[in-house]
Scaffold this active site. Structure first.
Site, PDB file in Angstrom:
ATOM      1  N   GLN A  26     -24.089  53.705   8.181  1.00 28.16           N
ATOM      2  CA  GLN A  26     -23.259  52.721   7.494  1.00 28.16           C
ATOM      3  C   GLN A  26     -24.059  51.800   6.572  1.00 28.16           C
ATOM      4  O   GLN A  26     -23.493  51.178   5.680  1.00 28.16           O
ATOM      5  CB  GLN A  26     -22.478  51.902   8.523  1.00 28.16           C
ATOM      6  CG  GLN A  26     -21.471  52.749   9.273  1.00 28.16           C
ATOM      7  CD  GLN A  26     -20.696  51.964  10.316  1.00 28.16           C
ATOM      8  OE1 GLN A  26     -21.162  51.807  11.440  1.00 28.16           O
ATOM      9  NE2 GLN A  26     -19.525  51.467   9.967  1.00 28.16           N
ATOM     10  N   ARG A  84     -28.925  44.501  16.752  1.00 24.30           N
ATOM     11  CA  ARG A  84     -28.604  45.857  17.196  1.00 24.30           C
ATOM     12  C   ARG A  84     -28.497  46.771  15.979  1.00 24.30           C
ATOM     13  O   ARG A  84     -27.735  46.481  15.051  1.00 24.30           O
ATOM     14  CB  ARG A  84     -27.286  45.865  17.978  1.00 24.30           C
ATOM     15  CG  ARG A  84     -26.841  47.268  18.338  1.00 24.30           C
ATOM     16  CD  ARG A  84     -25.512  47.327  19.101  1.00 24.30           C
ATOM     17  NE  ARG A  84     -25.144  48.733  19.226  1.00 24.30           N
ATOM     18  CZ  ARG A  84     -23.911  49.213  19.087  1.00 24.30           C
ATOM     19  NH1 ARG A  84     -22.896  48.394  18.846  1.00 24.30           N
ATOM     20  NH2 ARG A  84     -23.680  50.497  19.185  1.00 24.30           N
ATOM     21  N   HIS A 129     -25.237  56.863  16.639  1.00 22.69           N
ATOM     22  CA  HIS A 129     -24.013  56.169  16.242  1.00 22.69           C
ATOM     23  C   HIS A 129     -23.263  57.072  15.244  1.00 22.69           C
ATOM     24  O   HIS A 129     -23.375  56.904  14.037  1.00 22.69           O
ATOM     25  CB  HIS A 129     -24.372  54.811  15.621  1.00 22.69           C
ATOM     26  CG  HIS A 129     -23.225  53.860  15.491  1.00 22.69           C
ATOM     27  ND1 HIS A 129     -23.250  52.578  15.999  1.00 22.69           N
ATOM     28  CD2 HIS A 129     -22.020  53.979  14.899  1.00 22.69           C
ATOM     29  CE1 HIS A 129     -22.122  51.962  15.716  1.00 22.69           C
ATOM     30  NE2 HIS A 129     -21.347  52.798  15.040  1.00 22.69           N
ATOM     31  N   ASN A 316     -17.583  47.149  23.132  1.00 25.14           N
ATOM     32  CA  ASN A 316     -17.169  46.917  21.744  1.00 25.14           C
ATOM     33  C   ASN A 316     -15.683  46.583  21.777  1.00 25.14           C
ATOM     34  O   ASN A 316     -14.860  47.429  22.124  1.00 25.14           O
ATOM     35  CB  ASN A 316     -17.378  48.172  20.881  1.00 25.14           C
ATOM     36  CG  ASN A 316     -18.851  48.535  20.728  1.00 25.14           C
ATOM     37  OD1 ASN A 316     -19.733  47.795  21.166  1.00 25.14           O
ATOM     38  ND2 ASN A 316     -19.121  49.658  20.103  1.00 25.14           N
ATOM     39  N   TYR A 318     -12.290  45.041  19.807  1.00 25.33           N
ATOM     40  CA  TYR A 318     -11.660  44.638  18.548  1.00 25.33           C
ATOM     41  C   TYR A 318     -10.206  44.193  18.694  1.00 25.33           C
ATOM     42  O   TYR A 318      -9.769  43.298  17.992  1.00 25.33           O
ATOM     43  CB  TYR A 318     -11.707  45.797  17.537  1.00 25.33           C
ATOM     44  CG  TYR A 318     -13.093  46.041  16.995  1.00 25.33           C
ATOM     45  CD1 TYR A 318     -13.560  45.335  15.893  1.00 25.33           C
ATOM     46  CD2 TYR A 318     -13.943  46.951  17.608  1.00 25.33           C
ATOM     47  CE1 TYR A 318     -14.843  45.544  15.403  1.00 25.33           C
ATOM     48  CE2 TYR A 318     -15.230  47.162  17.128  1.00 25.33           C
ATOM     49  CZ  TYR A 318     -15.670  46.453  16.027  1.00 25.33           C
ATOM     50  OH  TYR A 318     -16.944  46.642  15.548  1.00 25.33           O
ATOM     51  N   GLU A 384     -20.173  44.728  20.066  1.00 30.89           N
ATOM     52  CA  GLU A 384     -19.470  44.672  18.780  1.00 30.89           C
ATOM     53  C   GLU A 384     -18.205  43.860  18.941  1.00 30.89           C
ATOM     54  O   GLU A 384     -17.488  44.003  19.931  1.00 30.89           O
ATOM     55  CB  GLU A 384     -19.054  46.068  18.273  1.00 30.89           C
ATOM     56  CG  GLU A 384     -20.165  46.921  17.738  1.00 30.89           C
ATOM     57  CD  GLU A 384     -19.675  48.267  17.197  1.00 30.89           C
ATOM     58  OE1 GLU A 384     -18.541  48.351  16.697  1.00 30.89           O
ATOM     59  OE2 GLU A 384     -20.447  49.232  17.293  1.00 30.89           O
ATOM     60  N   TRP A 428     -19.922  42.483  14.822  1.00 31.77           N
ATOM     61  CA  TRP A 428     -19.889  43.603  13.900  1.00 31.77           C
ATOM     62  C   TRP A 428     -19.345  43.062  12.593  1.00 31.77           C
ATOM     63  O   TRP A 428     -18.207  42.681  12.553  1.00 31.77           O
ATOM     64  CB  TRP A 428     -18.996  44.765  14.393  1.00 31.77           C
ATOM     65  CG  TRP A 428     -19.086  45.886  13.403  1.00 31.77           C
ATOM     66  CD1 TRP A 428     -18.285  46.094  12.292  1.00 31.77           C
ATOM     67  CD2 TRP A 428     -20.095  46.920  13.378  1.00 31.77           C
ATOM     68  NE1 TRP A 428     -18.733  47.179  11.588  1.00 31.77           N
ATOM     69  CE2 TRP A 428     -19.837  47.702  12.226  1.00 31.77           C
ATOM     70  CE3 TRP A 428     -21.176  47.233  14.189  1.00 31.77           C
ATOM     71  CZ2 TRP A 428     -20.635  48.800  11.885  1.00 31.77           C
ATOM     72  CZ3 TRP A 428     -21.957  48.324  13.849  1.00 31.77           C
ATOM     73  CH2 TRP A 428     -21.678  49.100  12.700  1.00 31.77           C
ATOM     74  N   GLU A 435     -17.476  51.704   5.917  1.00 34.81           N
ATOM     75  CA  GLU A 435     -16.580  51.661   7.074  1.00 34.81           C
ATOM     76  C   GLU A 435     -15.909  53.036   7.264  1.00 34.81           C
ATOM     77  O   GLU A 435     -14.697  53.177   7.206  1.00 34.81           O
ATOM     78  CB  GLU A 435     -15.588  50.509   6.894  1.00 34.81           C
ATOM     79  CG  GLU A 435     -14.518  50.334   7.954  1.00 34.81           C
ATOM     80  CD  GLU A 435     -15.020  50.299   9.405  1.00 34.81           C
ATOM     81  OE1 GLU A 435     -16.175  49.914   9.654  1.00 34.81           O
ATOM     82  OE2 GLU A 435     -14.233  50.707  10.274  1.00 34.81           O
TER      83      GLU A 435
HETATM   84  C1  BGC Z   1     -17.872  51.308  15.288  1.00 33.32           C
HETATM   85  C2  BGC Z   1     -18.406  50.833  13.964  1.00 33.32           C
HETATM   86  C3  BGC Z   1     -17.251  50.507  13.047  1.00 33.32           C
HETATM   87  C4  BGC Z   1     -16.446  49.382  13.667  1.00 33.32           C
HETATM   88  C5  BGC Z   1     -15.256  48.928  12.862  1.00 33.32           C
HETATM   89  C6  BGC Z   1     -16.687  50.551  15.772  1.00 33.32           C
HETATM   90  O1  BGC Z   1     -15.742  51.458  16.225  1.00 33.32           O
HETATM   91  O2  BGC Z   1     -18.890  51.374  16.236  1.00 33.32           O
HETATM   92  O3  BGC Z   1     -19.227  51.818  13.451  1.00 33.32           O
HETATM   93  O4  BGC Z   1     -17.654  50.182  11.758  1.00 33.32           O
HETATM   94  O5  BGC Z   1     -15.956  49.804  14.915  1.00 33.32           O
HETATM   95  O6  BGC Z   1     -14.344  49.950  12.688  1.00 33.32           O
END
Ligand code: BGC
Length: 484
Positions: A26, A84, A129, A316, A318, A384, A428, A435
């Protein structure tokens, strides 16, 4: 509730790790520089076919292969204690094997690691990754059991080469994304569509590869290097759409079993998949006339080998979903039809500029508690967490910082109220980058990258200066509004 936090003065525990994360494909660019071999994302993006936004590629990306010093400036400006990043397997081993070692690749990562350490920043290194060497993909990639041995050799090579300085290792990033997107629905590189079997076979090999590498570290390196090895698991928090519906409650349990539990249960608990996952896939496979379940089984020896192979938990996080029970009448078997859930975003949740990323800060607290309760109360690093802006993105991103702030507040509650053992938090991402299928159209960075300028300048967003304040004080500014 409030009092516990006030008591702690919104301060994070002593020694809390403050980081930001990136991944080789990335950010690095230099896709064929100095002897690097191609990986699956090089091939996938070069094939075009509109699978990536505007057929963009990571050929140049943020240019970190030559602009590492610029990245270091950003890291220092934030005052991070940890950084990281991931190693590009095919930069180090162009055909994926130790048959040929690319010294230029070693030199590059040596410099990154040494510069970090010189500046008092702890490297956290991901071995893989998403960017599998193409030469290994040509031999079956993650679908082939041979990958377990290849990955182990690569891991051993990395521990041997960098382990005198790197103490925090992540073997594989987000195996569930690779399983589902790279080998089941084909949206990610290498674009393989093996519906109903690809994800399970991939995950099976990834779990074994991870476990074997963990043992290699503990057998050959731990005593001398004193490091720690884990893998990074992504997970959404999930709640039933209708909490009074038994079907939705069960579907939510299934959703968690088919995501976090798929990896966390074998690795953190007992070497085997969650019962709900095993029974669902077995039942569907039987209906479909398969002689056995499409979910592969671990042997007793493999279970022994797998269980307990993580020294800490990397999460991670989100987003969050509401879950409804949903049956899918599909002609062919699929992960989705096995799982029987529909994922719903509550309309009250703001959407960051990426469609799947509904902003739900409280979800992280629930997930931390869930991990504490179901994975033997592990040490947790949030490796993340982030929010995307669309391109062009304003440098003043106050709204985005508000999302970060709310998330950090939920983490504090997780630490002080729920007693989750959270030791660090990584944004992140350090800077805007490639992306995946969204190309450069979504910006996750703390630093803005101007892709139109050949020097690829990095400029801080407001979130970067706000984050730097949190990092330097190890605390959140007290919220003005009363906490609920
Ligand atoms: C991944 C990243 C990605 C981020 C946002 C994660 O799933 O590890 O590589 O850019 O989410 O989508």
């Amino acid at each position: 509730m409030t009092s516990n936090l006030q008591l702690c003065n919104y301060t994070f525990p002593k020694g809390f790790a403050w980081g930001a994360s990136t991944a080789a494909y990335q950010i690095e660019g230099g896709w064929d520089a100095d002897g690097k071999g191609p990986n699956v994302w090089d091939t996938f993006t070069h094939q075009g076919g509109d699978r990536v936004f505007k057929n963009q590629t990571g050929d140049v990306a943020c240019g970190s292969y030559t602009l590492w010093e610029e990245d270091l400036k950003c890291i220092k400006q934030l005052g991070l204690t940890h950084y990281r990043f991931s190693l590009s397997w095919s930069r180090l081993l162009p055909d994926g094997t130790t048959g040929f070692i690319n010294q230029k690749g070693i030199d590059y990562y040596n410099k990154v690691i040494d510069d970090l350490l010189t500046n008092g920043i702890m490297p956290m290194v991901t071995l893989n990754h998403f960017d599998l060497p193409q030469a290994l993909e040509d031999q079956g990639g993650w679908l082939s059991e041979n990958i377990v041995g290849f990955f182990n050799k690569y891991a051993e090579f990395c521990f041997n080469t960098f382990g005198n300085r790197v103490k925090m290792w992540i073997t594989i990033n987000e195996p569930s994304i690779v399983a589902k997107y790279a080998y089941e629905n084909g949206l990610h590189a290498p674009g393989i569509k093996e519906s109903g079997t690809g994800a399970y076979q991939t995950a099976h090999n990834m779990i074994k590869a991870h476990a074997k590498a963990w043992h290699t570290y503990h057998l050959l390196f731990k005593e001398k290097q004193h490091g720690f090895v884990s893998l990074a698991l992504n997970a959404n928090w999930a709640e039933p759409l209708d909490p009074t519906s038994e079907a939705d409650v069960k579907a939510t349990e299934r959703y968690l079993a088919f995501s976090l539990g798929w990896f966390a249960k074998p690795i953190f608990i007992d070497g085997d998949y969650p019962p709900l996952m095993k029974s669902s896939v077995a039942a569907k496979s039987k209906e479909q006339g398969y002689p056995s379940s499409r979910l592969p089984e671990f042997t007793k020896e493999e279970m022994q080998m797998i269980k307990g192979t993580a020294d800490f938990f990397c999460l991670n996080y989100y987003t969050t979903r509401k879950i409804r029970h949903q049956e899918y009448a599909q002609a062919r078997p699929s992960f989705q039809a096995d799982e029987e859930v529909e994922e719903i975003k509550d309309p009250s949740w703001p959407i960051s500029s990426i469609e799947w990323l509904a902003v739900v800060p409280w979800g992280i607290r629930k997930l931390l508690k869930h991990i504490k309760d179901t994975c033997n109360d592990p040490i947790i690093y949030i490796t993340e967490n982030g929010f995307a802006q669309s391109d062009p993105a304003p440098l003043e991103d106050a709204q985005r910082w508000e999302y970060f702030r709310q998330t950090l507040l939920e983490i504090l509650k997780g630490i002080y109220i729920d007693k989750a053992n959270v030791k660090g938090y990584f944004v992140w991402s350090l800077m805007d980058n490639f992306e995946w299928t969204e190309g450069y159209s979504k910006r996750f960075g703390l630093f803005h990258v101007d892709y139109n300028s050949s020097s690829l300048p990095r400029v801080p967003y407001t979130s970067a200066s706000e984050y730097a304040k949190v990092v330097s004080s190890n605390r959140l500014p007290e919220p003005e509004k009363k906490l609920k």
